[in-house]
Design an enzyme around this catalytic site. Structure first.
Site, short mmCIF file in Angstrom:
data_model
loop_
_atom_site.label_atom_id
_atom_site.label_comp_id
_atom_site.label_asym_id
_atom_site.label_seq_id
_atom_site.Cartn_x
_atom_site.Cartn_y
_atom_site.Cartn_z
N TYR A 84 67.80 111.94 83.63
CA TYR A 84 67.06 112.64 82.69
C TYR A 84 67.93 112.61 81.40
O TYR A 84 67.42 113.09 80.09
CB TYR A 84 66.94 114.16 83.01
CG TYR A 84 66.08 114.12 84.39
CD1 TYR A 84 64.62 113.57 84.61
CD2 TYR A 84 66.65 114.43 85.68
CE1 TYR A 84 64.00 113.63 85.63
CE2 TYR A 84 65.85 114.36 86.97
CZ TYR A 84 64.69 114.11 86.65
OH TYR A 84 63.73 114.12 87.85
N ASN A 126 55.52 118.65 79.59
CA ASN A 126 56.07 117.98 80.60
C ASN A 126 55.90 118.97 81.77
O ASN A 126 56.72 119.71 82.13
CB ASN A 126 57.54 117.71 80.33
CG ASN A 126 58.22 116.95 81.47
OD1 ASN A 126 57.92 116.74 82.49
ND2 ASN A 126 59.53 116.33 80.79
N HIS A 162 52.71 116.05 90.22
CA HIS A 162 52.19 115.42 91.33
C HIS A 162 51.71 116.16 92.24
O HIS A 162 51.24 115.73 93.39
CB HIS A 162 53.53 114.70 92.09
CG HIS A 162 54.43 114.29 91.03
ND1 HIS A 162 54.25 112.95 90.29
CD2 HIS A 162 55.65 114.47 90.64
CE1 HIS A 162 55.17 112.87 89.34
NE2 HIS A 162 56.19 113.58 89.57
N ASP A 179 43.14 121.84 86.28
CA ASP A 179 42.02 122.62 85.91
C ASP A 179 42.24 123.65 84.94
O ASP A 179 41.21 123.65 84.10
CB ASP A 179 41.54 123.47 87.22
CG ASP A 179 41.06 122.47 88.52
OD1 ASP A 179 40.72 121.37 88.16
OD2 ASP A 179 40.94 123.15 89.55
N HIS A 191 57.14 112.75 80.31
CA HIS A 191 58.33 112.66 81.07
C HIS A 191 59.53 111.73 80.65
O HIS A 191 59.34 111.01 80.16
CB HIS A 191 57.76 111.92 82.49
CG HIS A 191 56.54 112.53 83.22
ND1 HIS A 191 56.65 113.62 83.72
CD2 HIS A 191 55.31 112.16 83.03
CE1 HIS A 191 55.34 113.84 84.26
NE2 HIS A 191 54.58 113.11 83.86
N LEU A 192 60.50 112.48 80.82
CA LEU A 192 61.94 111.83 80.30
C LEU A 192 62.04 110.55 81.00
O LEU A 192 62.55 109.74 80.36
CB LEU A 192 62.79 112.88 80.60
CG LEU A 192 63.20 114.09 79.85
CD1 LEU A 192 63.72 115.08 80.65
CD2 LEU A 192 63.37 113.84 78.53
N ARG A 207 56.17 110.05 93.01
CA ARG A 207 56.18 110.41 91.82
C ARG A 207 55.09 109.50 90.92
O ARG A 207 54.76 109.63 89.85
CB ARG A 207 57.37 110.36 91.23
CG ARG A 207 58.29 111.22 91.68
CD ARG A 207 59.89 111.26 90.95
NE ARG A 207 60.79 111.71 91.52
CZ ARG A 207 61.12 113.12 91.50
NH1 ARG A 207 60.48 113.77 90.91
NH2 ARG A 207 61.93 113.57 92.11
#
EC number: 4.2.1.10
Length: 150
Positions: free
Chosen positions: A26, A77, A83, A90, A103-104, A114
């Site tokens: 990350y 993010n 997942h 919704d 996403h990093l 993932r």
């Protein structure tokens, strides 16, 4: 001068630990650093910018609901909720605010669980694997889309 648009940044679980949590995946940039840079960029673009990080799914959902009618674009993010959370999907669909999923890390180069996102197919776009720079690209893209659609 009044701000042109309101963009909301949402960050999901464990992103409060950026900079120290698995920096090989990350990076070493903290969430505070990312948000500070985006605030500077938003100010230069004359855009209202707000941010929330939460480890609680319901807090993110409540914030999305509250964004209805006063937010033009969401950058999100969702972290691990990517997942698992049909509820987050919704909520985003319910408010009809366009959003970019960020996403990093490159989630497609990681564990098989993932690889699936409950949000990607309803997002304007997905940015992954570009580290902290992905947030900047998402903000730039959101402003460009809003500017050309109005």
């Amino acid at each position: 001068m009044a701000e042109k648009f309101h963009i909301l940044l949402l960050n999901g679980p464990n992103l409060n630990l950026l900079g120290t949590r698995e920096p090989d995946k990350y990076g070493k940039t903290t969430l505070a650093d990312i948000v500070s840079e985006l605030e500077t960029q938003a100010q230069a673009l004359n855009v209202k910018f707000s941010h929330l990080q939460s480890n609680a799914e319901h807090v993110l959902i409540d914030t999305i609901h509250q964004a209805r009618g006063n937010t033009d674009f969401i950058l999100i993010n969702p972290a691990a909720f990517t997942h698992t959370s049909v509820a987050l999907r919704d909520a985003l669909l319910a408010v009809s605010i366009p959003f970019i999923e960020i996403h990093l890390s490159n989630v497609h180069a990681r564990e098989p669980f993932r690889h699936h996102s409950y949000l990607s197919d309803v997002a304007v776009g997905v940015i992954c694997g570009l580290g902290a720079d992905g947030y900047q690209y998402a903000l730039q893209t959101a402003v460009k889309r809003l500017s050309t659609s109005n």
